[in-house]
Design a protein around this motif. Structure first.
Motif, mmCIF file in Angstrom:
data_model
loop_
_atom_site.group_PDB
_atom_site.id
_atom_site.type_symbol
_atom_site.label_atom_id
_atom_site.label_comp_id
_atom_site.label_asym_id
_atom_site.label_seq_id
_atom_site.Cartn_x
_atom_site.Cartn_y
_atom_site.Cartn_z
ATOM 1 N N SER A 181 99.150 -34.571 -39.398
ATOM 2 C CA SER A 181 98.478 -33.172 -39.310
ATOM 3 C C SER A 181 99.710 -32.042 -39.679
ATOM 4 O O SER A 181 100.909 -32.476 -39.161
ATOM 5 N N TYR A 182 99.490 -30.997 -39.876
ATOM 6 C CA TYR A 182 100.534 -29.886 -40.129
ATOM 7 C C TYR A 182 101.557 -29.843 -38.859
ATOM 8 O O TYR A 182 102.818 -29.778 -39.148
ATOM 9 N N PHE A 183 101.022 -29.772 -37.769
ATOM 10 C CA PHE A 183 101.771 -29.422 -36.631
ATOM 11 C C PHE A 183 102.613 -30.460 -36.392
ATOM 12 O O PHE A 183 103.628 -30.274 -36.149
ATOM 13 N N GLU A 184 102.025 -31.905 -36.487
ATOM 14 C CA GLU A 184 102.921 -32.862 -36.026
ATOM 15 C C GLU A 184 104.163 -33.166 -37.046
ATOM 16 O O GLU A 184 105.100 -33.553 -37.015
ATOM 17 N N ALA A 185 103.527 -32.899 -38.599
ATOM 18 C CA ALA A 185 104.290 -33.126 -39.593
ATOM 19 C C ALA A 185 105.682 -32.347 -39.486
ATOM 20 O O ALA A 185 106.786 -32.605 -39.811
ATOM 21 N N ALA A 240 108.045 -31.557 -47.891
ATOM 22 C CA ALA A 240 106.793 -31.845 -47.229
ATOM 23 C C ALA A 240 105.627 -31.516 -48.342
ATOM 24 O O ALA A 240 105.736 -30.471 -49.056
ATOM 25 N N GLN A 241 104.851 -32.621 -48.567
ATOM 26 C CA GLN A 241 103.925 -32.500 -49.672
ATOM 27 C C GLN A 241 102.529 -32.192 -49.037
ATOM 28 O O GLN A 241 102.388 -32.352 -47.702
ATOM 29 N N ASN A 242 101.727 -31.152 -49.452
ATOM 30 C CA ASN A 242 100.329 -30.587 -48.808
ATOM 31 C C ASN A 242 100.810 -29.607 -47.831
ATOM 32 O O ASN A 242 99.915 -29.214 -47.058
ATOM 33 N N GLU A 243 101.935 -29.051 -47.704
ATOM 34 C CA GLU A 243 102.364 -28.126 -46.607
ATOM 35 C C GLU A 243 101.569 -26.963 -46.761
ATOM 36 O O GLU A 243 100.990 -26.269 -45.849
ATOM 37 N N ILE A 265 95.966 -22.889 -46.342
ATOM 38 C CA ILE A 265 94.866 -22.593 -46.924
ATOM 39 C C ILE A 265 93.455 -23.096 -46.517
ATOM 40 O O ILE A 265 92.506 -22.444 -46.465
ATOM 41 N N GLU A 266 93.443 -24.440 -46.283
ATOM 42 C CA GLU A 266 92.417 -25.177 -46.091
ATOM 43 C C GLU A 266 92.733 -26.223 -44.874
ATOM 44 O O GLU A 266 92.829 -27.547 -45.025
ATOM 45 N N PRO A 267 93.181 -25.636 -43.527
ATOM 46 C CA PRO A 267 93.737 -26.661 -42.546
ATOM 47 C C PRO A 267 92.622 -27.580 -42.126
ATOM 48 O O PRO A 267 92.791 -28.826 -41.702
ATOM 49 N N ASN A 295 93.586 -34.471 -47.161
ATOM 50 C CA ASN A 295 95.159 -34.064 -47.645
ATOM 51 C C ASN A 295 96.017 -34.024 -46.456
ATOM 52 O O ASN A 295 96.388 -32.875 -46.174
ATOM 53 N N PRO A 296 96.478 -35.035 -45.817
ATOM 54 C CA PRO A 296 97.433 -34.934 -44.867
ATOM 55 C C PRO A 296 98.649 -34.479 -45.496
ATOM 56 O O PRO A 296 99.005 -34.671 -46.340
ATOM 57 N N VAL A 297 99.390 -33.780 -44.437
ATOM 58 C CA VAL A 297 100.941 -33.329 -44.788
ATOM 59 C C VAL A 297 101.701 -34.528 -45.042
ATOM 60 O O VAL A 297 101.661 -35.397 -44.086
#
Length: 80
Positions: free
Chosen positions: A8-12, A28-31, A36-38, A47-49
């Motif tokens: 997830s964004y937060f953990e990444a 960071a890919q997909n950051e 935009i689309e959490p 699309n995980p980060v």
């Protein structure tokens, strides 16, 4: 570049901060998609980060990430 973490964004971003705190450059890919689309960017989502580092930093990165996942969140580093 090699992938060393996906989640997830937060953990990444937590992991990214730990790596960068140890002077490891991180991509960071997909950051931005996570903002935009959490709902589609989660640890098991579409699309995980994904965090990528240079091949030369792979082993050090994996050690830091393993420590983080085990609950060792110590941000202090030893003098280098």
């Amino acid at each position: 570049m090699v992938e060393v973490f996906s989640g997830s964004y937060f953990e990444a971003m937590n992991v990214r901060n730990l790596l960068e705190g140890n002077e490891i450059s991180v991509f960071a890919q997909n950051e931005y998609m996570s903002n935009i689309e959490p709902w589609a960017v989660t640890s098991g989502g579409l699309n995980p980060v994904k965090l990528q580092v240079n091949e030369s930093d792979k082993e050090a990165s994996r050690t830091i990430i393993e420590d983080y996942l085990k609950g060792n969140n110590n941000l202090e580093t030893e003098d280098k």
